[in-house]
Design a protein around this motif. Sequence first.
Motif, PDB file in Angstrom:
ATOM      1  N   GLU A   1       2.438  -3.772   0.451  1.00  0.00           N
ATOM      2  CA  GLU A   1       1.610  -4.377  -0.595  1.00  0.00           C
ATOM      3  C   GLU A   1       0.164  -4.474  -0.123  1.00  0.00           C
ATOM      4  N   VAL A   2      -0.752  -3.974  -0.960  1.00  0.00           N
ATOM      5  CA  VAL A   2      -2.180  -4.008  -0.678  1.00  0.00           C
ATOM      6  C   VAL A   2      -2.877  -4.724  -1.837  1.00  0.00           C
ATOM      7  N   VAL A   3      -3.810  -5.601  -1.521  1.00  0.00           N
ATOM      8  CA  VAL A   3      -4.634  -6.227  -2.552  1.00  0.00           C
ATOM      9  C   VAL A   3      -6.027  -5.621  -2.436  1.00  0.00           C
ATOM     10  N   LEU A   4      -6.530  -5.132  -3.565  1.00  0.00           N
ATOM     11  CA  LEU A   4      -7.833  -4.472  -3.634  1.00  0.00           C
ATOM     12  C   LEU A   4      -8.775  -5.334  -4.463  1.00  0.00           C
ATOM     13  N   LEU A   5      -9.866  -5.785  -3.862  1.00  0.00           N
ATOM     14  CA  LEU A   5     -10.888  -6.582  -4.541  1.00  0.00           C
ATOM     15  C   LEU A   5     -12.076  -5.673  -4.837  1.00  0.00           C
ATOM     16  N   ILE A   6     -12.448  -5.571  -6.130  1.00  0.00           N
ATOM     17  CA  ILE A   6     -13.548  -4.695  -6.530  1.00  0.00           C
ATOM     18  C   ILE A   6     -14.594  -5.477  -7.315  1.00  0.00           C
ATOM     19  N   GLU A   7     -15.829  -4.960  -7.309  1.00  0.00           N
ATOM     20  CA  GLU A   7     -16.927  -5.586  -8.053  1.00  0.00           C
ATOM     21  C   GLU A   7     -17.094  -4.988  -9.435  1.00  0.00           C
ATOM     22  N   LYS A   8     -16.787  -3.710  -9.582  1.00  0.00           N
ATOM     23  CA  LYS A   8     -16.967  -2.994 -10.840  1.00  0.00           C
ATOM     24  C   LYS A   8     -15.893  -1.908 -10.920  1.00  0.00           C
ATOM     25  N   PRO A   9     -15.811  -1.197 -12.037  1.00  0.00           N
ATOM     26  CA  PRO A   9     -14.743  -0.191 -12.158  1.00  0.00           C
ATOM     27  C   PRO A   9     -14.785   0.823 -11.018  1.00  0.00           C
TER      28      PRO A   9
ATOM     29  N   ALA B   1     -11.664  -4.264 -19.620  1.00  0.00           N
ATOM     30  CA  ALA B   1     -11.807  -2.816 -19.810  1.00  0.00           C
ATOM     31  C   ALA B   1     -12.086  -2.117 -18.480  1.00  0.00           C
ATOM     32  N   ALA B   2     -12.931  -2.735 -17.642  1.00  0.00           N
ATOM     33  CA  ALA B   2     -13.230  -2.171 -16.319  1.00  0.00           C
ATOM     34  C   ALA B   2     -11.983  -2.151 -15.443  1.00  0.00           C
TER      35      ALA B   2
ATOM     36  N   SER C   1      -9.965   1.131 -13.934  1.00  0.00           N
ATOM     37  CA  SER C   1      -9.661   1.250 -12.502  1.00  0.00           C
ATOM     38  C   SER C   1      -8.173   1.467 -12.267  1.00  0.00           C
ATOM     39  N   LEU C   2      -7.334   0.726 -12.997  1.00  0.00           N
ATOM     40  CA  LEU C   2      -5.885   0.886 -12.852  1.00  0.00           C
ATOM     41  C   LEU C   2      -5.467   2.293 -13.254  1.00  0.00           C
ATOM     42  N   ALA C   3      -6.051   2.814 -14.332  1.00  0.00           N
ATOM     43  CA  ALA C   3      -5.727   4.167 -14.784  1.00  0.00           C
ATOM     44  C   ALA C   3      -6.146   5.208 -13.745  1.00  0.00           C
ATOM     45  N   ALA C   4      -7.320   5.018 -13.146  1.00  0.00           N
ATOM     46  CA  ALA C   4      -7.797   5.963 -12.130  1.00  0.00           C
ATOM     47  C   ALA C   4      -6.848   6.007 -10.935  1.00  0.00           C
TER      48      ALA C   4
END
Length: 179
Positions: free
Chosen positions: A3-11, A86-87, A91-94
């Motif tokens: 399990e990895v948690v990814l924290l992002i600022e934008k898409p 939406a962002a 990101s999930l789709a990518a």
Amino acid sequence: MYEVVLLIEKPLSQVDARQIAGLYGAGTHPGRTHVHVLLPVEDASARVESALGSIAASEVLATSALNFPDVDLAKIQAEIVERSQAALDESLAALADRGCAVDGEVTSAEPVEALSNAVRERQASEVVILTRPHVVAEFFHVDWTSKARRRLGVPCLHLIEHRDPDKPGDPSVRDERSV
């Protein structure tokens, strides 16, 4: 499952999605890693106050947002949450397009606090934080990654986000062949 948690600022850009999927062998070893994506949502009142602070000086800077009855903070917050969702979906789709098992959420909590909660709840083995460069914050070790490293008991990888060179109209991307 890892399990990895990814924290992002934008898409996520396509370049970043490919890099993250490649880190965990998503295309070659599907199902071994699950990525949970966190995208913090801005606070509407902070955004309005910040905008007002940059408009003018002296009295305007000292004026509270409460003195602007035409500003509908609830509407602004709803728009911000909608754009953030939406962002996140983009990101999930990518990531899913590259073979990642993925889910995610937008959060209004302080980013490192939300990250800490997600790591604990999901029993994550690793954290990836993807941001634009924050030179001053990184220098003083008050950026998300530095805070997470002090707080979490799991490895924290900090990646610097990329722009997609194939997105038309991005003025920050130059075609080096024409230079």
